[in-house]
Design a protein around this motif. Sequence first.
Motif, PDB file in Angstrom:
ATOM      1  N   ARG A 308      24.464  52.515  37.085  1.00  0.00           N
ATOM      2  CA  ARG A 308      25.040  51.183  37.210  1.00  0.00           C
ATOM      3  C   ARG A 308      24.264  50.374  38.236  1.00  0.00           C
ATOM      4  N   ALA A 309      24.073  49.095  37.921  1.00  0.00           N
ATOM      5  CA  ALA A 309      23.397  48.168  38.829  1.00  0.00           C
ATOM      6  C   ALA A 309      23.771  46.758  38.412  1.00  0.00           C
ATOM      7  N   ARG A 356      24.277  38.679  39.073  1.00  0.00           N
ATOM      8  CA  ARG A 356      25.305  39.491  39.718  1.00  0.00           C
ATOM      9  C   ARG A 356      26.270  40.122  38.722  1.00  0.00           C
ATOM     10  N   THR A 357      25.857  40.169  37.440  1.00  0.00           N
ATOM     11  CA  THR A 357      26.678  40.868  36.448  1.00  0.00           C
ATOM     12  C   THR A 357      26.464  42.369  36.610  1.00  0.00           C
ATOM     13  N   LEU A 358      27.525  43.125  36.661  1.00  0.00           N
ATOM     14  CA  LEU A 358      27.429  44.569  36.789  1.00  0.00           C
ATOM     15  C   LEU A 358      27.156  45.169  35.412  1.00  0.00           C
ATOM     16  N   PRO A 397      31.543  40.696  36.364  1.00  0.00           N
ATOM     17  CA  PRO A 397      30.944  40.374  37.665  1.00  0.00           C
ATOM     18  C   PRO A 397      31.031  41.564  38.621  1.00  0.00           C
ATOM     19  N   ALA A 398      29.987  41.740  39.386  1.00  0.00           N
ATOM     20  CA  ALA A 398      29.956  42.833  40.352  1.00  0.00           C
ATOM     21  C   ALA A 398      30.966  42.576  41.460  1.00  0.00           C
ATOM     22  N   PRO A 399      31.726  43.575  41.912  1.00  0.00           N
ATOM     23  CA  PRO A 399      32.681  43.379  43.008  1.00  0.00           C
ATOM     24  C   PRO A 399      31.968  42.879  44.273  1.00  0.00           C
ATOM     25  N   LEU A 400      32.748  42.194  45.115  1.00  0.00           N
ATOM     26  CA  LEU A 400      32.157  41.639  46.332  1.00  0.00           C
ATOM     27  C   LEU A 400      31.555  42.733  47.207  1.00  0.00           C
ATOM     28  N   MET A 402      29.935  45.184  46.401  1.00  0.00           N
ATOM     29  CA  MET A 402      28.624  45.609  45.930  1.00  0.00           C
ATOM     30  C   MET A 402      27.528  44.615  46.274  1.00  0.00           C
ATOM     31  N   GLN A 403      27.922  43.393  46.751  1.00  0.00           N
ATOM     32  CA  GLN A 403      26.902  42.432  47.145  1.00  0.00           C
ATOM     33  C   GLN A 403      26.170  42.977  48.368  1.00  0.00           C
ATOM     34  N   PRO A 404      24.846  43.029  48.327  1.00  0.00           N
ATOM     35  CA  PRO A 404      24.106  43.669  49.428  1.00  0.00           C
ATOM     36  C   PRO A 404      24.430  43.087  50.791  1.00  0.00           C
ATOM     37  N   GLY A 405      24.465  41.743  50.923  1.00  0.00           N
ATOM     38  CA  GLY A 405      24.713  41.150  52.226  1.00  0.00           C
ATOM     39  C   GLY A 405      26.113  41.426  52.728  1.00  0.00           C
ATOM     40  N   LEU A 406      27.135  41.219  51.827  1.00  0.00           N
ATOM     41  CA  LEU A 406      28.511  41.443  52.231  1.00  0.00           C
ATOM     42  C   LEU A 406      28.765  42.916  52.514  1.00  0.00           C
TER      43      LEU A 406
END
Length: 698
Positions: A308-309, A356-358, A397-400, A402-406
């Motif tokens: 998954r990515a 940012r779609t998972l 959409p990818a969960p928050l 999973m966002q690299p910065g967050l």
Amino acid sequence: MRLRGIVTLPVPSQRMVYMQDETDAVIVQIPAWPVGGLNSGTRVEIRGTADCGVFAPQVIEAEVTVTGSGPMPEPLALPVADMMRGRGFGRWVRIKGVIRDMHLDRDVLGLSVAAQGKRVFCLSTGFPEERLPVEWLESPVEVDGVCWTDVDPNRRPFGFHLVGIGPECVRRQPAADPFAGPPLPLTEGKRLREAADARLLVRGRVAADLQDGRVFLTTDFGPVQVRRAEPLLRADARVLRYERPEQPALEPGDEVECAGAPQGGPGAPVLLDGEFLKLKSGPPPEPVAISVPEAASGAFDSALVRLRAQVLSQETREDFYGGDRREFLNVQAGDILFQAWLPPGAGAPQPPLAPRTLLELTGICLSHPRPDMAGGGSGGAFHLQLAGPAPLKSLGPAPLWMQPGLRRALWAGAAVTAAGLGGVFFLSYLVKRRTRELAAANTSLSQEVEARRRTQTELDRALRTERELVNLKSRFVSLVSHEFRTPLGIIMSAVELLRHYAERMNDSQRRELLDDIHESTRRMSGLMEQVLTLGRTESGHADFRRLPLDLDQLVAALTGELCAALSVPCPVLWEPQGDLKGAEGDETLLRHIFSNLLSNAIKYSPEGGTVLFSAVREEADTVFTVRDHGLGIPESDLPCVFDAFHRGANVGDIPGTGLGLVIVKRCVELHGGDISVAGAPGGGTVFTVRLPLFAAEG
């Protein structure tokens, strides 16, 4: 310029020959081609103008004279990789490999030979048949020919081919059908990772056929990548080309046998020139669910995986393996970026994927070996070749988190909180531990001070011992150099006289010189024996062995030896008192004690003097006394008489080493006894030795 050599390859159509001697090869342009022509093996002499070439020198405007004929030179065996870089250009060389493909253009047979993991194109002119010798395929072969380096428009080498004259340049062994034998056993799996030209037979299931020449198998050895055999290009319709049997269409799950040559190198095994035999159909293999870091580790190279990515972007770019342009997805998981290639011929996903779609991705994981992993393994960068019936699945959409910065911020906050709580508990623990440590330190402080005081005392003692050893070594070197110089000088002088004047001397003169040599040699031997004895006693290698003794017999033998060895006429009177039978001791140590004391007494006594040697038993001890009437020992020298290399101030020119009494004292101590000395100048000297030679009564 003028050169002599042998023609390896004539090219009449271009009025050119390849020629070489024992050192190198040249290309020769001959405007006036000789009558009768030139053949391989012709010996010639040429005269012409030197010119430079890309990889070898040239001779232009050459005149040629035939001087004879002879055998072809011994072919040069070079690594194929070196020849592809331009080495060996124009030389008569030899390669070994396996014939993979062929074509026939009139009388020129072209062979595609797999050699050392590379494909080498070999041309053999003068082929006598009009049909393709297809029975040569898969034959181990040796090919001799002239190496011609292929260059790009910038004259950079990228390959080579061989050109030979006549079928005798090709020597082959019988071919073997790669599908005739059993598949590679599991115990020989390491052969898949060793580069070889012969093909191996492997059985497995198809994980993916990418339709670009690459097929991926799931085998008992793990994932295996196979690259199909590529036929030779046919530039002319008149060229006879080997038509390979049509390969079966492969679907995921098909059980197949594959024959291919292992490429070797890092990552999963790669088989070149692969051909397939389909055994039966089966269900598609299940992909292995892994994480992106696991994919980046290189452990799943060429395996069918699912991970998954989240998508970042999509673009169109030329395929790494050539061909049409392909659709790519740039995806990310954590801090790892990689690409997902869509199957060949597949268009962009519809509808377009939002950033940012998972995604759940299924395909072949292809690792890119790093330069520092040339010896094996892979890892670092990788890309995913999408494959399978549903290679791409959107999960929204990818969960928050999973966002690299967050995610990094959340992890940082959690780390700070955990560090704060941990710090409080850790400080409390440190205070308690430090309290216990201080209590223990107070208890052990006095012990440590006492230990350091003892250590300092031992160090001071060691330093004093070291100084004594340094002084001892200095005195030893001085003594040996002085004591050896005189007898060596006497020996050398006597030898020189005997060498040059022996015929002029009478027997008495020669005997006198030989006696001098003998006496000097005996003197040096005695010195060395004393040094070795002292070394054994000082190092603790001298052992004490208590055995029954006959003191009368020992003293008689010892005095006889001394009187015979020493030239000074000084009798030794042995006066035993009481019954000395039943004594036990170490005869070797006793000899060292008495021989040194008696020899000193004789040496320092006047001619005709008498040395008294007496013994008396006192319970378990025996007291020995050696008395002489010689020079005596000055009062100032008595405290140092048992020091190594010390000699009395009144000895004058009487030879000596200063080691005898040291040896006596060490031997007495090994015997468990003691020794004392008394005397006065001019009144002689008395040495008293007390040794426990009898068993204690009661």
